[in-house]
Scaffold this active site. Structure first.
Site, PDB file in Angstrom:
ATOM      1  N   ASP A   3     -17.364 -24.000  55.177  1.00 46.91           N
ATOM      2  CA  ASP A   3     -16.788 -25.188  54.540  1.00 46.91           C
ATOM      3  C   ASP A   3     -17.759 -25.912  53.610  1.00 46.91           C
ATOM      4  O   ASP A   3     -17.696 -27.132  53.452  1.00 46.91           O
ATOM      5  CB  ASP A   3     -16.263 -26.183  55.607  1.00 46.91           C
ATOM      6  N   LYS A  40     -17.149 -23.521  49.037  1.00 49.15           N
ATOM      7  CA  LYS A  40     -17.159 -22.223  48.335  1.00 49.15           C
ATOM      8  C   LYS A  40     -15.942 -22.095  47.413  1.00 49.15           C
ATOM      9  O   LYS A  40     -16.060 -21.628  46.289  1.00 49.15           O
ATOM     10  CB  LYS A  40     -17.161 -21.067  49.359  1.00 49.15           C
ATOM     11  N   GLY A  81     -10.659 -21.071  55.162  1.00 49.88           N
ATOM     12  CA  GLY A  81      -9.783 -22.006  54.442  1.00 49.88           C
ATOM     13  C   GLY A  81     -10.572 -22.499  53.254  1.00 49.88           C
ATOM     14  O   GLY A  81     -11.510 -23.271  53.409  1.00 49.88           O
ATOM     15  N   HIS A  82     -10.230 -22.012  52.062  1.00 51.45           N
ATOM     16  CA  HIS A  82     -10.969 -22.370  50.851  1.00 51.45           C
ATOM     17  C   HIS A  82     -10.099 -23.268  49.985  1.00 51.45           C
ATOM     18  O   HIS A  82      -9.049 -22.851  49.502  1.00 51.45           O
ATOM     19  CB  HIS A  82     -11.390 -21.103  50.092  1.00 51.45           C
ATOM     20  N   GLN A 125     -16.703 -18.121  55.616  1.00 54.15           N
ATOM     21  CA  GLN A 125     -17.573 -18.650  56.675  1.00 54.15           C
ATOM     22  C   GLN A 125     -18.963 -18.987  56.094  1.00 54.15           C
ATOM     23  O   GLN A 125     -19.043 -19.327  54.930  1.00 54.15           O
ATOM     24  CB  GLN A 125     -17.686 -17.684  57.855  1.00 54.15           C
TER      25      GLN A 125
HETATM   26  P1  GDP Z   1     -14.951 -23.725  51.800  1.00 55.87           P
HETATM   27  O1  GDP Z   1     -14.359 -23.178  53.060  1.00 55.87           O
HETATM   28  O2  GDP Z   1     -16.418 -23.475  51.693  1.00 55.87           O
HETATM   29  O3  GDP Z   1     -14.210 -23.287  50.562  1.00 55.87           O
HETATM   30  O4  GDP Z   1     -14.797 -25.301  51.899  1.00 55.87           O
HETATM   31  P2  GDP Z   1     -13.466 -26.117  52.345  1.00 55.87           P
HETATM   32  O5  GDP Z   1     -12.478 -26.017  51.256  1.00 55.87           O
HETATM   33  O6  GDP Z   1     -13.038 -25.720  53.699  1.00 55.87           O
HETATM   34  O7  GDP Z   1     -14.054 -27.585  52.491  1.00 55.87           O
HETATM   35  C1  GDP Z   1     -14.685 -28.232  51.431  1.00 55.87           C
HETATM   36  C2  GDP Z   1     -13.911 -29.527  51.126  1.00 55.87           C
HETATM   37  O8  GDP Z   1     -14.701 -30.354  50.298  1.00 55.87           O
HETATM   38  C3  GDP Z   1     -12.619 -29.299  50.365  1.00 55.87           C
HETATM   39  O9  GDP Z   1     -11.688 -30.273  50.762  1.00 55.87           O
HETATM   40  C4  GDP Z   1     -13.024 -29.512  48.905  1.00 55.87           C
HETATM   41  O10 GDP Z   1     -11.928 -29.948  48.102  1.00 55.87           O
HETATM   42  C5  GDP Z   1     -14.057 -30.593  49.056  1.00 55.87           C
HETATM   43  N1  GDP Z   1     -15.140 -30.582  48.056  1.00 55.87           N
HETATM   44  C6  GDP Z   1     -15.755 -29.532  47.461  1.00 55.87           C
HETATM   45  N2  GDP Z   1     -16.788 -29.949  46.703  1.00 55.87           N
HETATM   46  C7  GDP Z   1     -16.822 -31.303  46.806  1.00 55.87           C
HETATM   47  C8  GDP Z   1     -17.675 -32.313  46.291  1.00 55.87           C
HETATM   48  O11 GDP Z   1     -18.656 -32.074  45.580  1.00 55.87           O
HETATM   49  N3  GDP Z   1     -17.401 -33.607  46.674  1.00 55.87           N
HETATM   50  C9  GDP Z   1     -16.358 -33.930  47.472  1.00 55.87           C
HETATM   51  N4  GDP Z   1     -16.175 -35.201  47.799  1.00 55.87           N
HETATM   52  N5  GDP Z   1     -15.522 -32.999  47.985  1.00 55.87           N
HETATM   53  C10 GDP Z   1     -15.767 -31.709  47.665  1.00 55.87           C
HETATM   54  P1  IMO Z   2     -14.584 -21.006  55.654  1.00 51.71           P
HETATM   55  O1  IMO Z   2     -14.505 -19.693  54.903  1.00 51.71           O
HETATM   56  C1  IMO Z   2     -15.864 -23.142  59.211  1.00 51.71           C
HETATM   57  C2  IMO Z   2     -15.722 -20.954  62.995  1.00 51.71           C
HETATM   58  C3  IMO Z   2     -14.730 -21.405  64.046  1.00 51.71           C
HETATM   59  C4  IMO Z   2     -15.502 -21.050  65.300  1.00 51.71           C
HETATM   60  C5  IMO Z   2     -16.202 -19.747  64.919  1.00 51.71           C
HETATM   61  C6  IMO Z   2     -15.477 -18.502  65.406  1.00 51.71           C
HETATM   62  O2  IMO Z   2     -13.460 -21.916  55.370  1.00 51.71           O
HETATM   63  O3  IMO Z   2     -15.926 -21.622  55.449  1.00 51.71           O
HETATM   64  P2  IMO Z   2     -13.274 -17.276  64.558  1.00 51.71           P
HETATM   65  O4  IMO Z   2     -11.868 -17.747  64.473  1.00 51.71           O
HETATM   66  O5  IMO Z   2     -13.857 -16.833  63.264  1.00 51.71           O
HETATM   67  O6  IMO Z   2     -13.491 -16.242  65.643  1.00 51.71           O
HETATM   68  O7  IMO Z   2     -14.106 -18.568  65.061  1.00 51.71           O
HETATM   69  O8  IMO Z   2     -16.268 -19.744  63.512  1.00 51.71           O
HETATM   70  N1  IMO Z   2     -15.145 -20.636  61.663  1.00 51.71           N
HETATM   71  C7  IMO Z   2     -15.289 -21.414  60.594  1.00 51.71           C
HETATM   72  N2  IMO Z   2     -15.863 -22.625  60.455  1.00 51.71           N
HETATM   73  N3  IMO Z   2     -15.351 -22.514  58.139  1.00 51.71           N
HETATM   74  C8  IMO Z   2     -14.789 -21.287  58.254  1.00 51.71           C
HETATM   75  O9  IMO Z   2     -14.389 -20.575  57.183  1.00 51.71           O
HETATM   76  C9  IMO Z   2     -14.702 -20.697  59.525  1.00 51.71           C
HETATM   77  N4  IMO Z   2     -14.204 -19.538  59.997  1.00 51.71           N
HETATM   78  C10 IMO Z   2     -14.487 -19.501  61.301  1.00 51.71           C
HETATM   79  O10 IMO Z   2     -14.469 -22.776  63.948  1.00 51.71           O
HETATM   80  O11 IMO Z   2     -16.515 -22.016  65.520  1.00 51.71           O
HETATM   81 MG    MG Z   3     -13.230 -23.841  54.695  1.00 46.57          MG
END
Ligand code: GDP
Ligand code: IMO
Ligand code: MG
Length: 424
Positions: free
Chosen positions: A13, A16, A40-41, A223
């Site tokens: 998270d 990415k 979840g991207h 991840q």
């Molecule tokens: P990922 O799994 O690495 O793609 O990240 P996620 O999408 O799960 O979580 C990142 C969250 O931060 C999302 O809600 C993005 O919209 C948000 N985000 C990304 N870059 C920034 C930033 O520079 N500032 C803020 N405030 N939010 C951001």
């Molecule tokens: P993105 O790509 C954050 C975490 C779960 C748990 C551990 C194992 O959005 O960054 P799993 O279901 O993979 O066997 O769970 O990994 N986890 C993540 N945490 N971002 C993710 O993906 C994750 N995918 C799995 O919360 O701790």
């Molecule tokens: Mg994510």
């Protein structure tokens, strides 16, 4: 752009999805190489928000070719749902998607086994998985009993799945769960295949041709490094290699065709699920980070645990991934803080650690050694360049660069595409 592997440097998270969305216009192909719909991207485009779980984030760019590599585990129903949703929202898929016939399938029994294992665990042993069946699916792959995406197109598929369900149902029953009906699973898989079937093919020669034709490839990691099965905080990890090496094994593109590794890292730290987190904040500062950063899981909606930037973790992550450059994200989340801490080392049993300990019980006992810097208490999301940032923000970012030994390429100060400062 050079062939670039993009991976998360922390516990996932890191943002990415946003960074891939920003870089996608500069490449020809975006390929996912590991993980499944545990990811979840999030990509924000104007007032629209997309959360991609299996589809590469490049899918949102018209004409961009996307590949789901052999290293990914695919839940056919979830992928069909995602494709349908994008179509409903007006995104044209056409022939832009290729799903590797070698990618393993996640079936409902993997999810059921995932849930059973978690339920059977002692409280302090629970991983807090996403319950998407990821561990059991990769387990089947390694045990050589998995079914692969190409099998969905095979006339023998119903028989293959029925045979596999014999053992699966014995295990489920032994764990106190209801056995599953093979016929229902076959029907579900066939329904999903009507949507995803046309996209299944051999991604290996496709990617080989792309490399030979001089096309540029962006490898989309899911991840993060600390969730990697080998290098992460085992056993509180996911079940794939989410570090840079996974890009080769998960796509069939050889290491000598990779030009650059980019690490995405938050300017603080978060983690969702169980496991050690040395810089975690359980006080009002942690709450502020969660609130300002809107730190809720994009897949499960669970609140993310928040804490200070951990330079021990970041240095270790740079070591195992070979980062050439950082994309640092969410600097704006720190805007309101008066002072900011950075973890520069760990202490455990009177000993100082400058790198990540391999033993989980040692990591669980580690406490952070902090240094403190002044905050800037000024909004940064409208800054158009690094030079525009308040001096204290520049100093903070420069200190992170200094402590990690990786140069800065991108700095993100907001979720929108426009809130992205390019340093290169
Ligand atoms: P990922 O799994 O690495 O793609 O990240 P996620 O999408 O799960 O979580 C990142 C969250 O931060 C999302 O809600 C993005 O919209 C948000 N985000 C990304 N870059 C920034 C930033 O520079 N500032 C803020 N405030 N939010 C951001
Ligand atoms: P993105 O790509 C954050 C975490 C779960 C748990 C551990 C194992 O959005 O960054 P799993 O279901 O993979 O066997 O769970 O990994 N986890 C993540 N945490 N971002 C993710 O993906 C994750 N995918 C799995 O919360 O701790
Ligand atoms: Mg994510």
């Amino acid at each position: 752009m050079a062939n670039t592997v993009l991976v998360g440097a922390q516990w996932g998270d890191e943002g990415k999805g946003k960074i891939i969305d920003v870089l996608a216009p500069e490449v020809d192909v975006v390929v996912r190489f590991q993980g499944g719909n545990n990811a979840g991207h999030t990509v924000k485009v104007g007032d629209k928000k997309y959360v991609l779980h299996l589809l590469p984030s490049g899918m949102l760019h018209e004409g961009k070719q996307c590949v789901i590599g052999n290293g990914v585990v695919v839940d056919p129903a979830a992928l069909a749902g995602e494709i349908n949703e994008l179509r409903e929202r007006g995104i044209e898929i056409g022939d832009r998607l290729l799903i590797s016939d070698r990618a393993h399938i996640v079936f409902p029994y993997h999810g059921a086994l995932d849930a059973c294992r978690e339920a059977a665990c002692r409280e302090d042993k629970k991983i807090g998985t996403t319950k998407r069946g990821i561990g059991p699916a990769y387990g089947d792959k390694m045990s050589r009993v998995g079914l692969r995406m190409g099998d969905l197109l095979d006339p023998e598929f119903p028989q293959l799945l029925t045979e596999r369900m014999g053992e699966v149902n014995r295990v489920l029953e032994a764990m106190g769960a209801e056995p599953l009906d093979a016929a229902k699973l076959i029907t579900g898989a066939c329904e999903a295949t009507r949507v995803i079937g046309p996209f299944i093919g051999d991604s290996i020669p496709f990617l080989d041709a792309a490399v030979r034709d001089g096309k540029s490839i962006l490898f989309e990691g899911a991840q993060g490094t600390m969730l990697d099965i080998d290098f992460g905080s085992y056993p509180f990890v996911t079940s794939s290699n989410s570090t840079a090496g996974g890009a080769c094994t998960g796509t069939g593109v050889p290491p000598n065709k990779i030009d650059r590794v980019l690490g995405v890292i938050k300017t603080y730290t978060t983690r969702v699920g169980e496991g050690p987190f040395p810089t975690e904040l359980t006080d009002e500062v942690g709450e502020l980070l969660a609130r300002e950063g809107n730190e809720f899981g994009a897949t499960t909606g669970r609140p993310r645990r928040c804490g200070w930037f951990d330079a021990v973790l970041a240095r270790y992550s740079a070591m195992v991934n070979g980062f050439d450059v950082w994309a640092m994200t969410k600097l704006d989340v720190l805007d309101k803080l008066e002072t900011i801490k950075i973890c520069v080392a760990y202490e455990c049993d009177g000993e100082r650690y400058d790198t990540m300990p391999g033993n989980i019980r040692t990591l669980q006992r580690c406490t952070p050694v902090y240094e403190e810097m002044p905050g800037w208490q000024t909004p940064t999301c409208d800054c158009a360049s690094f030079e525009d940032l308040p001096q204290a923000a520049k100093n903070y970012v420069k200190r992170l660069v200094e402590l990690t030994g990786v140069k800065l390429g991108i700095l993100s100060v907001g979720a929108q595409r426009k809130s992205t400062l390019r340093i290169e």
